[in-house]
Design a protein around this motif. Structure first.
Motif, PDB file in Angstrom:
ATOM      1  N   MET A   1       0.637  -1.283   0.020  1.00  0.00           N
ATOM      2  CA  MET A   1      -0.090  -0.089  -0.080  1.00  0.00           C
ATOM      3  C   MET A   1       0.821   1.194  -0.065  1.00  0.00           C
ATOM      4  O   MET A   1       1.691   1.399   0.758  1.00  0.00           O
ATOM      5  CB  MET A   1      -1.012  -0.096   1.224  1.00  0.00           C
ATOM      6  CG  MET A   1      -2.059   1.376   1.404  1.00  0.00           C
ATOM      7  SD  MET A   1      -2.885   1.110   2.861  1.00  0.00           S
ATOM      8  CE  MET A   1      -3.635  -0.467   2.595  1.00  0.00           C
ATOM      9  N   LYS A   2       0.805   2.065  -1.074  1.00  0.00           N
ATOM     10  CA  LYS A   2       1.509   3.113  -1.175  1.00  0.00           C
ATOM     11  C   LYS A   2       1.228   4.122  -0.033  1.00  0.00           C
ATOM     12  O   LYS A   2      -0.160   4.549   0.120  1.00  0.00           O
ATOM     13  CB  LYS A   2       1.446   3.951  -2.565  1.00  0.00           C
ATOM     14  CG  LYS A   2       2.459   5.252  -2.668  1.00  0.00           C
ATOM     15  CD  LYS A   2       1.799   5.626  -4.054  1.00  0.00           C
ATOM     16  CE  LYS A   2       2.837   7.125  -4.255  1.00  0.00           C
ATOM     17  NZ  LYS A   2       2.645   7.640  -5.466  1.00  0.00           N
ATOM     18  N   PRO A   3       2.147   4.759   0.663  1.00  0.00           N
ATOM     19  CA  PRO A   3       1.842   5.733   1.898  1.00  0.00           C
ATOM     20  C   PRO A   3       1.046   7.134   1.145  1.00  0.00           C
ATOM     21  O   PRO A   3       1.549   7.496  -0.087  1.00  0.00           O
ATOM     22  CB  PRO A   3       3.318   6.165   2.247  1.00  0.00           C
ATOM     23  CG  PRO A   3       4.086   5.099   1.937  1.00  0.00           C
ATOM     24  CD  PRO A   3       3.600   4.559   0.454  1.00  0.00           C
ATOM     25  N   ALA A   4       0.499   7.726   1.834  1.00  0.00           N
ATOM     26  CA  ALA A   4      -0.250   9.087   1.406  1.00  0.00           C
ATOM     27  C   ALA A   4       0.454  10.379   1.839  1.00  0.00           C
ATOM     28  O   ALA A   4       0.227  11.314   1.210  1.00  0.00           O
ATOM     29  CB  ALA A   4      -1.731   9.043   1.622  1.00  0.00           C
ATOM     30  N   LEU A   5       1.269  10.080   2.857  1.00  0.00           N
ATOM     31  CA  LEU A   5       1.810  10.994   3.390  1.00  0.00           C
ATOM     32  C   LEU A   5       3.254  10.939   3.595  1.00  0.00           C
ATOM     33  O   LEU A   5       3.718   9.884   4.145  1.00  0.00           O
ATOM     34  CB  LEU A   5       1.222  11.527   4.800  1.00  0.00           C
ATOM     35  CG  LEU A   5       1.795  12.687   5.755  1.00  0.00           C
ATOM     36  CD1 LEU A   5       2.028  13.999   4.994  1.00  0.00           C
ATOM     37  CD2 LEU A   5       1.228  12.730   6.936  1.00  0.00           C
ATOM     38  N   SER A   6       4.290  11.863   3.155  1.00  0.00           N
ATOM     39  CA  SER A   6       5.685  11.779   3.667  1.00  0.00           C
ATOM     40  C   SER A   6       6.112  12.759   4.624  1.00  0.00           C
ATOM     41  O   SER A   6       5.724  13.911   4.378  1.00  0.00           O
ATOM     42  CB  SER A   6       6.711  12.061   2.339  1.00  0.00           C
ATOM     43  OG  SER A   6       6.319  10.953   1.392  1.00  0.00           O
ATOM     44  N   LEU A   7       6.662  12.401   5.647  1.00  0.00           N
ATOM     45  CA  LEU A   7       7.182  13.438   6.728  1.00  0.00           C
ATOM     46  C   LEU A   7       8.597  13.598   6.547  1.00  0.00           C
ATOM     47  O   LEU A   7       9.457  12.720   6.618  1.00  0.00           O
ATOM     48  CB  LEU A   7       7.024  13.047   8.216  1.00  0.00           C
ATOM     49  CG  LEU A   7       5.412  12.811   8.374  1.00  0.00           C
ATOM     50  CD1 LEU A   7       5.075  11.208   8.263  1.00  0.00           C
ATOM     51  CD2 LEU A   7       5.097  13.091   9.963  1.00  0.00           C
ATOM     52  N   VAL A   8       8.879  14.708   5.899  1.00  0.00           N
ATOM     53  CA  VAL A   8      10.287  15.273   5.560  1.00  0.00           C
ATOM     54  C   VAL A   8      10.841  15.971   6.973  1.00  0.00           C
ATOM     55  O   VAL A   8      10.667  16.851   7.619  1.00  0.00           O
ATOM     56  CB  VAL A   8      10.473  16.226   4.602  1.00  0.00           C
ATOM     57  CG1 VAL A   8      11.980  16.533   4.361  1.00  0.00           C
ATOM     58  CG2 VAL A   8       9.760  15.595   3.260  1.00  0.00           C
ATOM     59  N   ILE A   9      12.110  15.182   7.399  1.00  0.00           N
ATOM     60  CA  ILE A   9      12.408  15.760   8.847  1.00  0.00           C
ATOM     61  C   ILE A   9      14.085  15.820   8.593  1.00  0.00           C
ATOM     62  O   ILE A   9      14.802  14.727   8.346  1.00  0.00           O
ATOM     63  CB  ILE A   9      12.084  14.787   9.789  1.00  0.00           C
ATOM     64  CG1 ILE A   9      10.762  14.456  10.068  1.00  0.00           C
ATOM     65  CG2 ILE A   9      12.853  15.136  11.179  1.00  0.00           C
ATOM     66  CD1 ILE A   9      10.407  13.584  11.119  1.00  0.00           C
ATOM     67  N   PRO A  10      14.621  16.894   8.729  1.00  0.00           N
ATOM     68  CA  PRO A  10      16.225  17.153   8.915  1.00  0.00           C
ATOM     69  C   PRO A  10      16.672  16.837  10.134  1.00  0.00           C
ATOM     70  O   PRO A  10      15.855  17.435  11.287  1.00  0.00           O
ATOM     71  CB  PRO A  10      16.389  18.861   8.373  1.00  0.00           C
ATOM     72  CG  PRO A  10      14.986  19.351   8.873  1.00  0.00           C
ATOM     73  CD  PRO A  10      13.997  18.241   8.524  1.00  0.00           C
ATOM     74  N   VAL A  11      17.803  16.116  10.333  1.00  0.00           N
ATOM     75  CA  VAL A  11      18.297  15.774  11.588  1.00  0.00           C
ATOM     76  C   VAL A  11      19.905  16.193  11.620  1.00  0.00           C
ATOM     77  O   VAL A  11      20.667  15.827  10.725  1.00  0.00           O
ATOM     78  CB  VAL A  11      18.176  14.109  11.416  1.00  0.00           C
ATOM     79  CG1 VAL A  11      18.597  13.709  12.915  1.00  0.00           C
ATOM     80  CG2 VAL A  11      16.766  13.675  11.176  1.00  0.00           C
ATOM     81  N   TYR A  12      20.070  16.763  12.725  1.00  0.00           N
ATOM     82  CA  TYR A  12      21.694  17.105  12.930  1.00  0.00           C
ATOM     83  C   TYR A  12      22.009  16.973  14.518  1.00  0.00           C
ATOM     84  O   TYR A  12      21.348  17.616  15.275  1.00  0.00           O
ATOM     85  CB  TYR A  12      21.721  18.523  12.588  1.00  0.00           C
ATOM     86  CG  TYR A  12      23.198  19.012  12.615  1.00  0.00           C
ATOM     87  CD1 TYR A  12      24.278  18.603  12.036  1.00  0.00           C
ATOM     88  CD2 TYR A  12      23.697  19.924  13.657  1.00  0.00           C
ATOM     89  CE1 TYR A  12      25.619  18.949  11.984  1.00  0.00           C
ATOM     90  CE2 TYR A  12      24.815  20.318  13.910  1.00  0.00           C
ATOM     91  CZ  TYR A  12      25.917  19.945  13.153  1.00  0.00           C
ATOM     92  OH  TYR A  12      27.145  20.441  13.091  1.00  0.00           O
ATOM     93  N   ASN A  13      22.859  15.746  14.739  1.00  0.00           N
ATOM     94  CA  ASN A  13      23.377  15.807  16.025  1.00  0.00           C
ATOM     95  C   ASN A  13      22.171  15.349  17.034  1.00  0.00           C
ATOM     96  O   ASN A  13      21.839  16.020  18.029  1.00  0.00           O
ATOM     97  CB  ASN A  13      24.125  16.798  16.443  1.00  0.00           C
ATOM     98  CG  ASN A  13      25.385  17.058  15.653  1.00  0.00           C
ATOM     99  OD1 ASN A  13      25.861  16.097  15.068  1.00  0.00           O
ATOM    100  ND2 ASN A  13      26.270  17.876  16.028  1.00  0.00           N
ATOM    101  N   GLU A  14      20.995  14.410  16.561  1.00  0.00           N
ATOM    102  CA  GLU A  14      19.944  14.117  17.248  1.00  0.00           C
ATOM    103  C   GLU A  14      20.030  12.736  17.861  1.00  0.00           C
ATOM    104  O   GLU A  14      18.944  11.992  18.001  1.00  0.00           O
ATOM    105  CB  GLU A  14      18.720  14.571  16.545  1.00  0.00           C
ATOM    106  CG  GLU A  14      18.717  15.724  15.960  1.00  0.00           C
ATOM    107  CD  GLU A  14      18.179  16.999  16.797  1.00  0.00           C
ATOM    108  OE1 GLU A  14      18.035  16.529  17.992  1.00  0.00           O
ATOM    109  OE2 GLU A  14      18.157  18.098  16.515  1.00  0.00           O
TER     110      GLU A  14
END
Length: 319
Positions: A1-14
């Protein structure tokens, strides 16, 4: 099942909390029956963040992680994430949960009313320091006066549909300012207020120097008014010099002229400062042109990792 929502999250030293943050967001989206995937971009972290993202890709479904070759900055990391989106909706948010994930279902529901962008607006800047709040107020006030775009209390917490994502991808500049670019593309928008929560752990990665650079980049990207200010200053000094010449000639012919260097020195300092300011402003715009002409990529991806199953849980599509 193809996702309907993409959550774009930049990460730096986390490294310390990224797994907890992703688990928290996933639990909320699964409870709301929203099919989704995470696009996590490691912006050249110096700790074990990339190892943590790789571990998430192994233990969780619906994880797509990318490691940039160095620290290109948050704006470049956002570009990297948005250019990987292959779903109908994309949500940009921070990894420290200061953007409340509890609002995501309401944002998705509002999108179904026909909006193209649902953007989070800060109703309360939370626990930011007083100097930071004053600096942010001055920045957005200056930005609005110089560019005409009102970004007061704006944030990167935005939900966008495919039309807006495709429009944003058409913007070719290398030095990006996401909030300004997202406002520039337009489309039907809805502002959803939220309160900035406390960081789950750690401190802000934005130093005064980085914020100053962002301010200069944002202003020069969206307005040529500083160049016009140089012309205005030139006109002011020209008319001032005419008045001073008339006054000097009057004093000479009246026989009351006095010798002295104070006025001359002050004029030299003022005019010299204005010339240096003008040259600096011109140099700033020339530097931006130089960077754009080089046409270097916004970022470079060193590694990537993805879950073997792209669709998390048993949630059904929202559309």
């Amino acid at each position: 099942m193809k996702p309907a929502l993409s959550l774009v999250i930049p990460v730096y030293n986390e490294e310390a909390h990224i797994a907890t943050s992703i688990t928290t967001v996933r639990r909320i989206l699964d409870a709301a029956n929203i099919s989704h995937q995470f696009i996590l971009v490691d912006d050249g972290s110096r700790d074990g963040t990339w190892a943590a993202l790789q571990s998430l890709a192994i233990t969780m479904t619906g994880i797509r992680a990318y490691k940039l070759s160095r620290n290109f900055g948050k704006e470049a990391a956002l570009c990297a994430g948005l250019e990987q989106v292959d779903t109908d909706l994309a949500l940009v948010m921070d990894s420290d949960l200061q953007h409340p994930p509890e609002l995501i279902p309401a944002m998705v529901a509002k999108m179904q009313e026909g909006y193209d962008v649902v953007e989070g607006i800060k109703s309360d800047r939370g626990h930011e320091g007083q100097m930071y709040k004053l600096g942010a107020r001055a920045f957005y006030s200056s930005f609005m006066r110089l560019t005409g775009f009102d970004l007061r209390d704006a944030s990167d917490f935005k939900l966008m549909n495919r039309r807006v994502i495709n429009a944003w991808r058409q913007l070719p500049e290398r030095d990006t300012f996401f909030r300004g670019m997202a406002a520039w593309v337009g489309f039907k928008r809805y502002a959803m207020p939220f309160q900035v929560a406390r960081r789950v752990e750690g401190v802000s990665k934005w130093s005064p120097v980085k914020l100053s650079r962002l301010f200069i980049s944002a202003i020069s990207s969206f307005s040529s008014l500083p160049l016009q200010i140089i012309t205005i200053l030139g006109a002011i000094f020209f008319f001032s010099s005419l008045l001073l010449a008339i006054w000097t000639l009057y004093m000479k012919f009246a026989g009351t002229a006095l010798s002295g260097f104070t006025t001359v020195i002050l004029l030299q300092l003022i005019i010299g400062s204005a010339i240096m300011f003008g040259l600096g402003t011109i140099g700033l715009y020339l530097a931006r042109i130089y960077d754009e002409i080089k046409a270097r990529p916004r970022y470079l991806i060193e590694q990537s990792a993805a879950s073997t199953v792209s669709t998390p849980g048993t949630a059904s599509p929202i559309f």
